[in-house]
Scaffold this motif. Structure first.
Motif, mmCIF file in Angstrom:
data_model
loop_
_atom_site.group_PDB
_atom_site.id
_atom_site.type_symbol
_atom_site.label_atom_id
_atom_site.label_comp_id
_atom_site.label_asym_id
_atom_site.label_seq_id
_atom_site.Cartn_x
_atom_site.Cartn_y
_atom_site.Cartn_z
ATOM 1 N N SER A 59 5.857 6.041 -8.646
ATOM 2 C CA SER A 59 7.123 5.467 -8.173
ATOM 3 C C SER A 59 7.717 4.499 -9.181
ATOM 4 O O SER A 59 8.947 4.375 -9.291
ATOM 5 N N THR A 60 6.927 3.816 -9.963
ATOM 6 C CA THR A 60 7.425 2.835 -10.939
ATOM 7 C C THR A 60 7.290 3.324 -12.376
ATOM 8 O O THR A 60 7.497 2.533 -13.300
ATOM 9 N N LYS A 61 6.922 4.583 -12.523
ATOM 10 C CA LYS A 61 6.760 5.184 -13.855
ATOM 11 C C LYS A 61 5.736 4.403 -14.689
ATOM 12 O O LYS A 61 5.949 4.128 -15.871
ATOM 13 N N GLY A 62 4.655 4.020 -14.033
ATOM 14 C CA GLY A 62 3.557 3.366 -14.725
ATOM 15 C C GLY A 62 3.697 1.878 -14.941
ATOM 16 O O GLY A 62 2.802 1.248 -15.536
ATOM 17 N N GLN A 63 4.769 1.279 -14.488
ATOM 18 C CA GLN A 63 4.944 -0.168 -14.643
ATOM 19 C C GLN A 63 4.092 -0.908 -13.603
ATOM 20 O O GLN A 63 4.041 -0.533 -12.432
ATOM 21 N N PRO A 64 3.386 -1.982 -14.020
ATOM 22 C CA PRO A 64 2.535 -2.714 -13.066
ATOM 23 C C PRO A 64 3.359 -3.337 -11.938
ATOM 24 O O PRO A 64 4.494 -3.801 -12.139
ATOM 25 N N ILE A 65 2.754 -3.337 -10.764
ATOM 26 C CA ILE A 65 3.369 -3.976 -9.604
ATOM 27 C C ILE A 65 3.077 -5.479 -9.673
ATOM 28 O O ILE A 65 1.927 -5.906 -9.786
ATOM 29 N N ILE A 66 4.138 -6.278 -9.607
ATOM 30 C CA ILE A 66 3.988 -7.740 -9.641
ATOM 31 C C ILE A 66 3.986 -8.327 -8.236
ATOM 32 O O ILE A 66 3.170 -9.193 -7.914
ATOM 33 N N ALA A 67 4.901 -7.838 -7.389
ATOM 34 C CA ALA A 67 5.018 -8.358 -6.024
ATOM 35 C C ALA A 67 5.249 -7.193 -5.085
ATOM 36 O O ALA A 67 5.931 -6.220 -5.437
ATOM 37 N N LEU A 68 4.665 -7.290 -3.899
ATOM 38 C CA LEU A 68 4.764 -6.239 -2.880
ATOM 39 C C LEU A 68 4.730 -6.903 -1.514
ATOM 40 O O LEU A 68 3.800 -7.671 -1.221
ATOM 41 N N GLN A 69 5.755 -6.581 -0.662
ATOM 42 C CA GLN A 69 5.840 -7.284 0.614
ATOM 43 C C GLN A 69 6.616 -6.447 1.616
ATOM 44 O O GLN A 69 7.607 -5.788 1.279
ATOM 45 N N TRP A 70 6.125 -6.480 2.884
ATOM 46 C CA TRP A 70 6.822 -5.834 3.984
ATOM 47 C C TRP A 70 8.088 -6.623 4.321
ATOM 48 O O TRP A 70 8.138 -7.842 4.180
ATOM 49 N N ALA A 71 9.102 -5.891 4.815
ATOM 50 C CA ALA A 71 10.314 -6.538 5.325
ATOM 51 C C ALA A 71 9.982 -7.261 6.623
ATOM 52 O O ALA A 71 9.218 -6.756 7.460
ATOM 53 N N LEU A 72 10.552 -8.440 6.797
ATOM 54 C CA LEU A 72 10.232 -9.252 7.966
ATOM 55 C C LEU A 72 10.981 -8.817 9.222
ATOM 56 O O LEU A 72 10.610 -9.223 10.330
ATOM 57 N N THR A 73 12.024 -7.997 9.041
ATOM 58 C CA THR A 73 12.843 -7.598 10.188
ATOM 59 C C THR A 73 12.706 -6.117 10.524
ATOM 60 O O THR A 73 13.079 -5.710 11.623
#
Length: 722
Positions: free
Chosen positions: A616-630
């Protein structure tokens, strides 16, 4: 003539008696016999002592009797013609001796009679054949007198030594007097009678008393005094009515809270009026992204924030408008004192013109968080392994103030630091994660403007803080709020600032590298990177590592299944877990972001993921990941190239539905803020840029407004994919 002859004979007898007495006294002295009696008793004893000598020397009785006989013969030869006179003298002497030696009257009379008869007989016999001596009677009398004398002497010697002892005494009979009532009951009382008391109104008395009202005066004082006038008040009670009524009692704590809340509201209104009157800048329109409807910036253009990167952002779960931003050391150090300290700013997004409070510490901050039930406590982990606590309720006068660009700023020092704990429980390596651990949060939170309500000012129950360092050491700390602050400081809690009321108490320690991973993985020495606690059951936690695995453990070291969460590829790879976030709507789900750009969706009961997105990011590291609060089906991701990805699993469960690239500069971290309790669909993305700027983007309503039965639809999709 007969009377004269008798008297003459008596006088002559007395003379002879006196001579004989002197002779016998000399003989008594020669024999060393003593007697305490005087007068006639001395005479009688000396007289009888002659017989005692005869008794002791009875063997020589013949010689002595011969001598006595010679004396009698000489007396008869010389005074033969006066025999009658001698007889009279002897009778008188005998009578006198009998009277002295016999103590009892009857015995005296008997002995006198017998003596007279015996002496008459003896006188008759002596007149014809000599004097007769009765030695047996003399021996008996002498022995009785000797025993009496010894007893008398012993009694006289013992009498001074004998004394009666009256120390012990007791009463044979103690009969107290009977009062009238007892006498009456004894005489007239019966078994079937009953005593009762009645009131005869005798104690109902009237007394006059004085009830004058006590006068009181209220005075005020100030310490320390700032001027010559340090006290005052009315001089007497009449002055009170002149100057006005006395001041009513005021709850200073509630007044301070009200003024603080009112000041925030007024400041927000004034700031909104100022923004509305000023023309919009072109830059504000350009900063709005395609995925957002509006945006604004927090005013980080403060002199003490220039050149500082932001490693961490955190939004309070109690007050959604409160934000924490950690600012590292400036790139260019100068001689300023603040340039050698890290800063943490407390923001109210409704008042973005300036931070509400500024916190300082000596070491560089890596992670920070709020307390779970209050927005008044801030915790931070540093590079040198220190865990710091700030109490935002403390008076600003306890902290240093500095004048910067015409504005006075208060820089709050930590209330408590674990540097003062001088034992092995403290961290010795950088702290990578700090997480609050508490029970389920209250559902009736107040999300008003006041960040310090009256209920929050009160001391709450203790809760725990978890801190994990890069060596895999997990420490649990109990947060204790003291009832009373000590301005002199504590001698035992060296990490507690003088006047502080919040401290940390170490609870337990776990070595995650040994307790979470089996032997085939432990030999590779996996490094722990991040940790999260399950909100529905804070006893469970998951830990991200640098080998692509997520460990599962409990605070009490209980056995759990599964123990590891693996990717779809079972082999181990050098992939770091960079982000973990639990599902905020009750289901036991969590997202995992990896350094290879892959995203995994796990559930707590399965070892392998429900879904996994690799490219999904073409191999770029994930820095932040979070569910939507609403919205339950929407989550956001940020990669290292400053790309924001929006996933809507109801719309597309294979690819993100939107992608936004930040054109201006690189984004270093991201977090979400919103109000899930309200149906307005307000959802914001907080972006921290490399320059230290903080932007807040409000996403569009299509990704913010919740859909009906969205959680059930999401769960059905996940079951089908699994």
């Amino acid at each position: 003539m007969s009377h004269q002859v008798v008297r003459t004979v008596k006088d002559k007898g007395k003379l002879v008696e006196t001579e004989n007495m002197d002779t016998r006294q000399e003989e008594v002295k020669d024999t060393h016999i003593s007697n305490p009696d005087t007068g006639l008793e001395d005479f009688s004893l000396n007289y009888e002592d002659d017989f005692e000598v005869y008794e002791d020397d009875f063997e020589d009785d013949e010689d002595k009797s011969g001598e006595v006989g010679d004396v009698e013969e000489n007396l008869r030869d010389v005074q033969f013609s006066r025999t009658s006179e001698i007889e009279e003298i002897q009778r008188a002497i005998t009578a006198e001796n009998d009277r002295i030696f016999t103590p009892l009257p009857k015995k005296l009379e008997n002995e006198k009679k017998e003596g007279v008869i015996e002496r008459q007989d003896s006188s008759v016999r002596s007149s014809f054949c000599g004097i007769f001596m009765d030695f047996q009677m003399a021996n008996q009398r002498q022995s009785s007198r000797s025993m009496a004398s010894k007893q008398k002497k012993r009694s006289s010697e013992l009498l001074p030594l004998i004394d009666l002892d009256f120390s012990v005494s007791f009463s044979l009979l103690d009969l107290p007097p009977v009062n009238e009532y007892d006498m009456y009951i004894r005489n007239f009382g019966k078994m079937n009678t009953k005593q009762a008391y009645v009131q005869c109104n005798e104690d109902n008395l009237d007394r006059d008393i004085q009830t004058e009202e006590v006068e009181t005066l209220e005075k005020w004082t100030q310490h320390p005094g700032e001027s010559a006038l340090v006290s005052g008040g009315p001089i007497n009670s009449q002055d009170t009515s002149v100057h006005g009524a006395p001041t009513p009692k005021i709850d200073s704590q509630r007044l301070a809270n009200f003024l603080r809340s009112a000041c925030q509201v007024i400041a927000v209104l004034l700031e909104e009026d100022q923004v509305a009157t000023q023309p919009r800048k072109p830059r504000s329109q350009q900063t709005s992204l395609s995925i957002s409807d509006s945006c604004f910036q927090l005013n980080t253009n403060q002199p003490f924030l220039h050149g500082r990167k932001i490693p961490c952002l955190y939004v309070s779960q109690v007050q959604r408008q409160t934000l924490l931003s950690a600012h590292g050391l400036p790139e260019k150090a100068n001689e300023d004192l603040l340039s050698r300290k890290s800063l943490i700013c407390v923001w109210n997004i409704w008042q973005p013109s300036s931070p509400q409070k500024v916190l300082i510490c000596d070491s560089e901050v890596i992670c920070c968080c709020f307390s779970p039930s209050k927005a008044t406590l801030v915790f931070a982990g540093t590079v040198d392994g220190s865990l710091l606590v700030w109490d935002l309720r403390e008076d600003s006068r306890m902290h240093p103030c500095m004048m910067i660009s015409g504005t006075e700023w208060t820089f709050r020092v930590p209330t408590f630091s674990t540097d003062g704990i001088l034992n092995s429980v403290n961290h010795t390596s950088p702290i990578l994660a700090v997480e609050p651990v508490s029970t389920s949060l209250k559902s009736d939170h107040s999300y008003g403007l006041s960040s310090l309500s009256y209920q929050e000012e009160m001391s709450g129950p203790p809760f725990q803080i978890a801190s994990m360092d890069e060596n895999g050491i997990l420490n649990m700390w109990v947060v204790v709020e003291l009832q009373k602050a000590d301005l002199a400081g504590s001698q035992t809690d060296l990490g507690l600032v003088p006047g502080g009321k919040v401290k940390l108490v170490h609870s337990s320690t776990m070595e995650l590298s040994n307790s979470l991973f089996p032997k085939e993985i432990s030999h590779r020495m996996p490094q722990t990177l991040t940790i999260k606690f399950l909100s529905s059951n804070p006893n469970h936690f998951i830990v991200g590592t640098n080998v692509g695995l997520v460990g599962h453990g409990t605070r009490h070291d209980l056995k759990v299944v599964p123990k590891l969460f693996r990717p779809q590829e079972s082999r181990l790879r050098s992939i770091s877990i960079t982000a973990i976030d639990f599902f905020p709507f009750g289901k036991p789900l969590f997202l995992v972001g990896c350094s290879d750009g892959s995203i995994r969706l796990h559930q707590m009961t399965s070892e392998y993921p429900l879904m996994q997105w690799n490219d999904s990011t073409k191999g770029q590291p994930i820095i932040a990941l979070q569910w939507a609060l609403t919205r339950p089906a929407v989550f956001f991701a940020l990669d290292a190239s400053s790309n924001i990805y929006i996933w809507d699993l109801l719309e597309n469960d294979l690819l993100p539905v939107a992608k936004q690239t930040i054109p201006s500069e690189r984004v270093v971290t991201m977090t979400l803020l919103g109000e899930p309790e309200k149906a307005n669909g307000l959802l914001g993305i907080v972006l921290a840029k490399e320059s230290g700027q903080i932007d807040i983007q409000y996403v569009k309503k299509r990704w913010a407004l919740p859909q009906p039965e969205e959680s059930d639809k999401l769960y059905s999709i996940l079951l089908q994919s699994f």
